[in-house]
Design an enzyme around this catalytic site. Structure first.
Site, PDB file in Angstrom:
ATOM      1  CG  MET A  98      -1.981   1.077   1.210  1.00 44.92           C
ATOM      2  SD  MET A  98      -1.438   2.714   1.707  1.00 44.92           S
ATOM      3  CE  MET A  98      -0.962   2.442   3.385  1.00 44.92           C
ATOM      4  CB  CYS A  99       2.191   3.360  -2.119  1.00 43.41           C
ATOM      5  SG  CYS A  99       3.267   1.916  -2.168  1.00 43.41           S
ATOM      6  N   GLY A 100       0.974   5.782  -0.904  1.00 35.54           N
ATOM      7  CA  GLY A 100       0.263   7.028  -1.156  1.00 35.54           C
ATOM      8  C   GLY A 100       0.813   7.676  -2.409  1.00 35.54           C
TER       9      GLY A 100
ATOM     10  CB  SER B  60       3.973   7.476   1.481  1.00 34.76           C
ATOM     11  OG  SER B  60       2.613   7.167   1.255  1.00 34.76           O
TER      12      SER B  60
END
Length: 522
Positions: free
Chosen positions: A1-3, A72
């Site tokens: 999971m990332c931003g 992120s």
């Protein structure tokens, strides 16, 4: 999971980017505040993007391309891969999500990058991806942006374009900012920087899921279809477990958003079934955290320990413990005081935008606190004075979302004709990205975790919509049969549907009790 956060200046003249730079943040994220992009909209979104990926963040500026990226990372698969990824003089990629393609050897970002390095067309690469994801790809040579979400829309992504200047923003989370719109699930957005033109003609291979009008009046094939559904669901759960980096699995639990109801209990039982096979072959102990949230509600005078979902969760937890004594199942009771509710309410409203109804808030804030995971461990032998504080350790959360949409779980479906039920179920599953997933991903991921949805696996959806007779989908008949006959959840399978905002008592918190769920927030 990332931003994901991207800003392309277009023809704006009032902002001048600094020279090319890359700033990385691996432990001390305080330095993020010093990022040199001077655009206030971009700056205002950085902290929310960073929260989605607690293991790493980077700030990248390209003066030549007039683009700023902030990315992120929550690391779930080895090898650790920093974002964004530049393929020299060809592409710059941001990728958020999990892929389940059989040929993946390492992590999903590297798999995607390798396909691009092999010279495959961008749209063909995107169509090949199997999983839950969002992405941005900048084609340097052709000055094109590609961005979008998976066919179901399990990861959120929004964008804003100024048609005059050509300025473009793309972000996982926008907050309460006007001008942004959520990407439609399965649509591949292609933005031409030279023409200032957005094209949305290309789509991921996404059928419009239609619930068929098949009818097995005598239920003669029900048992066979229960077996098939069980196989599909167990496969869906298993691949969502094994795709987590083994180091994380061994050192931290799998977490489940747990009301104690049918859908989440089925998910827990399926995880246990997967773990039993693993234990048999590898002699590894496994732990599951059941995250159950309850609110202090001043309107009703209800305390967290007395809400319906708490009582049901305890009962269902005991059943699961009895069925799977070899699995370490922990019930985490998360009590939210009215004071804490008020403290975090503005942030949840900001995160869930553009959703802004009373109902959306009551659902979102339940998931927000549940995924935060600060509570205490249930132990029947302990008194209130001996409670053990507990903080969630799992970084992957499983959710039962999708069962109601696939198997007719909502109360409003109860008295509909076959034709009406087909129409409603078709609408529900095709709109779930907008109705639920945008909101839920934004508030849950803010706590640095990733949520996975076994019922929303594409194979599960295709089987459930195309092969299951419509009369199996009255009050979730087939799922209740699966729970009883395959998973032995007899005392759980007859529990009536109760929405989380009512089960946790997060709805209608104030004495102004005449509010409706569809009312806009004030």
């Amino acid at each position: 999971m990332c931003g994901i956060l991207l800003h392309y200046l277009g023809d704006r003249k009032d902002i001048t980017l600094a020279d090319d730079e890359l700033i990385e943040f691996e432990e001390d994220f305080e330095g993020i505040k010093s990022c040199s992009n001077i655009d206030p909209i971009f700056n205002s979104m950085i902290s929310d993007i960073a929260a989605r990926g607690p293991n790493y963040s980077s700030f990248k500026v390209s003066k030549q391309y007039s683009i700023t990226w902030f990315s992120s990372v929550l690391s779930l698969r080895e090898p650790f891969t920093k974002q964004c990824v530049e393929i020299k003089d060809r592409y710059v990629v941001q990728f958020n999500g999990e892929l389940y393609n059989d040929e993946i050897q390492y992590n999903d970002t590297q798999y995607t990058i390798q396909l691009l390095k092999e010279g495959k067309e961008i749209i063909d690469v995107i169509r090949k991806l199997d999983g839950e994801f969002a992405y941005t790809i900048y084609d340097i040579q052709n000055r094109m942006f590609y961005f979008g979400r998976d066919p179901i829309g399990r990861r959120c992504l929004s964008f804003s374009i100024d048609n005059e200047t050509g300025e473009l923003y793309i972000s996982s989370v926008t907050g309460c900012k006007t001008g942004f719109q959520d990407c439609i699930a399965g649509t591949i957005y292609k933005y031409d920087c030279q023409l200032k033109e957005l094209n949305t003609d290309s789509k991921i291979s996404k059928p419009f899921y239609v619930s068929e009008e098949l009818d097995d009046e005598n239920l003669s094939h029900l048992d066979d279809n229960v077996e098939k559904l069980y196989t599909h669901l167990l496969d869906s759960v298993s691949k969502r477990v094994v795709s987590i980096h083994p180091a994380h699995i061994q050192n931290s639990p799998i977490s489940v958003l747990f009301s104690g109801g049918l859908d989440c209990s089925v998910i827990v039982a399926l995880i246990c079934e997967h773990f039993k096979q693993s234990i048999r072959h590898k002699n590894l102990s496994k732990t599951i955290e059941l995250l159950n949230v309850g609110f202090e509600n001043p309107r009703t005078g209800t305390m967290p320990k007395d809400v319906p979902d708490r009582k049901l969760a305890i009962s269902s937890y005991k059943t699961l413990q009895r069925l799977y004594p070899e699995i370490d199942i922990k019930l985490i009771q998360i009590d939210v005081s009215y004071e804490e509710y008020l403290k975090h309410r503005p942030k949840v409203i900001d995160l869930m935008y553009p959703k802004q109804t009373e109902m959306d808030l009551s659902i979102a804030i339940s998931f927000f606190f549940a995924s935060m995971g600060n509570g205490y461990l249930y132990n029947e032998e302990k008194t209130n004075d001996e409670i053990m504080p507990y903080e969630r350790k799992g970084i992957v959360l499983f959710s039962g979302l999708g069962a109601d949409e696939l198997y007719g779980g909502y109360h409003k479906f109860a008295n509909k004709s076959t034709e009406e039920l087909v129409k409603e179920l078709t609408k529900q599953i095709n709109n779930i990205y907008d109705r639920n997933l945008n909101r839920d991903d934004k508030v849950i991921a803010h706590n640095g975790v990733e949520v996975r949805y076994p019922f929303l696996d594409i194979d599960v959806i295709k089987f459930s919509t195309e092969e299951l007779p419509i009369n199996y989908k009255i009050n979730k008949l087939i799922l209740r049969k699966l729970a009883m006959n395959k998973l032995h959840l007899a005392n759980i399978c007859d529990e009536p549907k109760r929405a989380i905002q009512f089960g946790s008592k997060s709805a209608k918190m104030t004495k102004d009790g005449n509010k409706h769920g569809t009312d806009l927030l004030k």
